[in-house]
Design a protein around this motif. Structure first.
Motif, mmCIF file in Angstrom:
data_model
loop_
_atom_site.group_PDB
_atom_site.id
_atom_site.type_symbol
_atom_site.label_atom_id
_atom_site.label_comp_id
_atom_site.label_asym_id
_atom_site.label_seq_id
_atom_site.Cartn_x
_atom_site.Cartn_y
_atom_site.Cartn_z
ATOM 1 N N ILE A 199 -20.525 23.548 1.065
ATOM 2 C CA ILE A 199 -19.237 24.368 1.245
ATOM 3 C C ILE A 199 -18.303 23.983 0.224
ATOM 4 O O ILE A 199 -17.966 22.677 0.360
ATOM 5 N N ASN A 200 -17.890 24.971 -0.363
ATOM 6 C CA ASN A 200 -16.743 24.460 -1.220
ATOM 7 C C ASN A 200 -15.353 25.164 -0.823
ATOM 8 O O ASN A 200 -15.205 26.429 -0.949
ATOM 9 N N LEU A 201 -14.328 24.531 -0.630
ATOM 10 C CA LEU A 201 -13.094 25.323 0.041
ATOM 11 C C LEU A 201 -12.496 25.329 -1.407
ATOM 12 O O LEU A 201 -12.032 24.488 -2.366
ATOM 13 N N ILE A 202 -12.067 26.718 -1.563
ATOM 14 C CA ILE A 202 -11.516 27.207 -3.060
ATOM 15 C C ILE A 202 -10.062 27.294 -2.623
ATOM 16 O O ILE A 202 -9.300 26.725 -3.593
ATOM 17 N N ASP A 203 -9.675 27.640 -1.526
ATOM 18 C CA ASP A 203 -8.208 27.834 -1.418
ATOM 19 C C ASP A 203 -7.599 27.889 0.182
ATOM 20 O O ASP A 203 -8.601 28.193 0.990
ATOM 21 N N GLN A 204 -6.635 27.507 0.510
ATOM 22 C CA GLN A 204 -6.188 27.316 1.998
ATOM 23 C C GLN A 204 -4.519 27.593 2.061
ATOM 24 O O GLN A 204 -4.006 27.383 1.101
ATOM 25 N N ALA A 222 -16.381 33.540 0.968
ATOM 26 C CA ALA A 222 -15.960 34.332 2.328
ATOM 27 C C ALA A 222 -14.589 33.858 2.428
ATOM 28 O O ALA A 222 -14.022 32.757 1.870
ATOM 29 N N HIS A 223 -13.849 34.674 3.390
ATOM 30 C CA HIS A 223 -12.533 34.287 3.805
ATOM 31 C C HIS A 223 -12.606 33.976 5.262
ATOM 32 O O HIS A 223 -13.350 34.809 6.042
ATOM 33 N N LEU A 224 -11.846 32.989 5.872
ATOM 34 C CA LEU A 224 -11.824 32.976 7.342
ATOM 35 C C LEU A 224 -10.278 32.239 7.817
ATOM 36 O O LEU A 224 -9.671 31.903 6.959
ATOM 37 N N VAL A 225 -10.188 32.668 9.071
ATOM 38 C CA VAL A 225 -8.939 32.325 9.678
ATOM 39 C C VAL A 225 -9.094 31.424 10.783
ATOM 40 O O VAL A 225 -10.197 31.635 11.600
ATOM 41 N N ILE A 226 -8.650 30.167 10.872
ATOM 42 C CA ILE A 226 -9.224 29.126 11.651
ATOM 43 C C ILE A 226 -7.765 28.910 12.529
ATOM 44 O O ILE A 226 -6.416 28.706 12.118
ATOM 45 N N GLU A 227 -7.488 29.160 13.858
ATOM 46 C CA GLU A 227 -6.232 29.200 14.742
ATOM 47 C C GLU A 227 -6.694 27.892 15.607
ATOM 48 O O GLU A 227 -7.462 27.395 16.258
ATOM 49 N N ILE A 228 -5.227 27.221 15.975
ATOM 50 C CA ILE A 228 -5.148 26.307 16.925
ATOM 51 C C ILE A 228 -3.940 26.526 17.937
ATOM 52 O O ILE A 228 -2.912 27.115 17.354
ATOM 53 N N GLY A 242 -6.668 18.221 9.829
ATOM 54 C CA GLY A 242 -7.897 17.589 10.042
ATOM 55 C C GLY A 242 -8.978 18.298 10.189
ATOM 56 O O GLY A 242 -10.141 17.740 9.330
ATOM 57 N N LEU A 243 -9.130 19.459 10.593
ATOM 58 C CA LEU A 243 -10.219 20.352 10.464
ATOM 59 C C LEU A 243 -10.554 20.802 9.185
ATOM 60 O O LEU A 243 -11.532 20.952 8.494
ATOM 61 N N LEU A 244 -9.337 21.144 8.312
ATOM 62 C CA LEU A 244 -9.587 21.641 6.803
ATOM 63 C C LEU A 244 -10.098 20.294 6.028
ATOM 64 O O LEU A 244 -10.977 20.509 5.230
ATOM 65 N N SER A 245 -10.001 19.035 6.478
ATOM 66 C CA SER A 245 -10.580 17.784 5.724
ATOM 67 C C SER A 245 -11.854 17.730 5.994
ATOM 68 O O SER A 245 -12.666 17.504 5.068
ATOM 69 N N LYS A 246 -12.286 18.156 7.352
ATOM 70 C CA LYS A 246 -13.553 17.986 7.711
ATOM 71 C C LYS A 246 -14.319 19.221 6.911
ATOM 72 O O LYS A 246 -15.468 18.705 6.395
ATOM 73 N N LEU A 247 -14.026 20.261 7.077
ATOM 74 C CA LEU A 247 -14.531 21.160 6.277
ATOM 75 C C LEU A 247 -14.673 21.077 4.721
ATOM 76 O O LEU A 247 -15.893 21.391 4.069
ATOM 77 N N LYS A 248 -13.932 20.356 3.875
ATOM 78 C CA LYS A 248 -13.918 20.101 2.702
ATOM 79 C C LYS A 248 -15.236 19.257 2.513
ATOM 80 O O LYS A 248 -15.696 19.037 1.324
ATOM 81 N N THR A 279 -0.856 27.754 15.378
ATOM 82 C CA THR A 279 -0.741 27.668 13.942
ATOM 83 C C THR A 279 -1.980 28.286 13.645
ATOM 84 O O THR A 279 -3.016 28.261 14.348
ATOM 85 N N PHE A 280 -2.078 28.661 12.143
ATOM 86 C CA PHE A 280 -3.285 29.100 11.552
ATOM 87 C C PHE A 280 -3.533 28.831 10.023
ATOM 88 O O PHE A 280 -2.569 28.507 9.403
ATOM 89 N N ALA A 281 -4.749 28.752 9.622
ATOM 90 C CA ALA A 281 -4.967 28.602 8.281
ATOM 91 C C ALA A 281 -5.719 29.574 7.910
ATOM 92 O O ALA A 281 -6.733 30.136 8.535
ATOM 93 N N GLU A 282 -5.391 30.371 6.714
ATOM 94 C CA GLU A 282 -6.318 31.133 5.873
ATOM 95 C C GLU A 282 -7.160 30.306 4.867
ATOM 96 O O GLU A 282 -6.385 29.632 4.074
ATOM 97 N N VAL A 283 -8.196 30.501 4.795
ATOM 98 C CA VAL A 283 -9.020 29.766 3.782
ATOM 99 C C VAL A 283 -10.228 30.507 3.213
ATOM 100 O O VAL A 283 -10.832 31.392 3.635
ATOM 101 N N SER A 284 -10.365 30.190 1.874
ATOM 102 C CA SER A 284 -11.332 30.863 1.212
ATOM 103 C C SER A 284 -12.477 29.785 0.570
ATOM 104 O O SER A 284 -12.126 28.521 0.428
ATOM 105 N N VAL A 285 -13.602 30.097 0.830
ATOM 106 C CA VAL A 285 -14.536 29.199 0.619
ATOM 107 C C VAL A 285 -15.934 29.891 -0.083
ATOM 108 O O VAL A 285 -15.983 31.013 -0.147
ATOM 109 N N GLU A 286 -16.509 28.825 -0.845
ATOM 110 C CA GLU A 286 -17.768 29.335 -1.512
ATOM 111 C C GLU A 286 -18.817 28.443 -0.626
ATOM 112 O O GLU A 286 -18.690 27.641 -0.439
ATOM 113 N N LEU A 287 -19.824 29.279 -0.518
ATOM 114 C CA LEU A 287 -21.191 28.651 0.367
ATOM 115 C C LEU A 287 -22.402 28.693 -0.392
ATOM 116 O O LEU A 287 -22.745 29.748 -0.998
ATOM 117 N N ASP A 288 -23.194 27.852 -0.364
ATOM 118 C CA ASP A 288 -24.464 27.699 -0.846
ATOM 119 C C ASP A 288 -25.544 28.584 -0.287
ATOM 120 O O ASP A 288 -26.391 29.100 -0.983
#
Length: 115
Positions: free
Chosen positions: A37-42, A6-12, A26-32, A59-68
């Motif tokens: 959940i495997n964070l592939i790219d950010q 999945a791809h997601l966008v997290i905004e603050i 901090g949110l991205l560290s928690k997500l990792k 600000t925002f982050a574009e994140v790619s993840v692999e989920l179980d």
């Protein structure tokens, strides 16, 4: 069930600019650290002044993840409230009624927790 990609966008939104950037990291560290959940790219974007504002930044982050599992997918939605989320793989999801019931009960537990 096979893993989901999945791809997601997290905004603050907030102030000052440096604070929201640190909060996003901090949110991205928690997500990792999330199980299943495997964070592939950010890609984290620099804060900019919010439209029609003199001192609020966004600000925002574009994140790619692999989920179980789909439970991880819905967990991200409730815990991180992304502004956008899209499953890119697999194209079709097949599950048993047991898995769907388990997912429904997890969602109900979360909703009761918020209530």
């Amino acid at each position: 069930m096979e893993k989901l990609k999945a791809h997601l966008v997290i905004e603050i939104l907030g102030r000052p600019a440096e604070h929201i950037k640190q909060a996003l990291f901090g949110l991205l560290s928690k997500l990792k650290e999330e199980k299943g959940i495997n964070l592939i790219d950010q890609k984290v974007h620099e804060p900019v002044l919010a439209p029609n504002s003199k001192d609020l930044f966004t600000t925002f982050a574009e994140v790619s993840v692999e989920l179980d599992s789909l439970a991880n997918y819905f967990g991200i939605i409730f815990a991180y409230m992304p502004s956008h989320i899209e499953i890119t793989n697999p194209e079709k999801i097949q599950m048993s009624n047991y898995e769907l019931n388990e997912l429904g009960n997890i969602l109900v537990q979360r909703l009761h927790h918020y209530d």
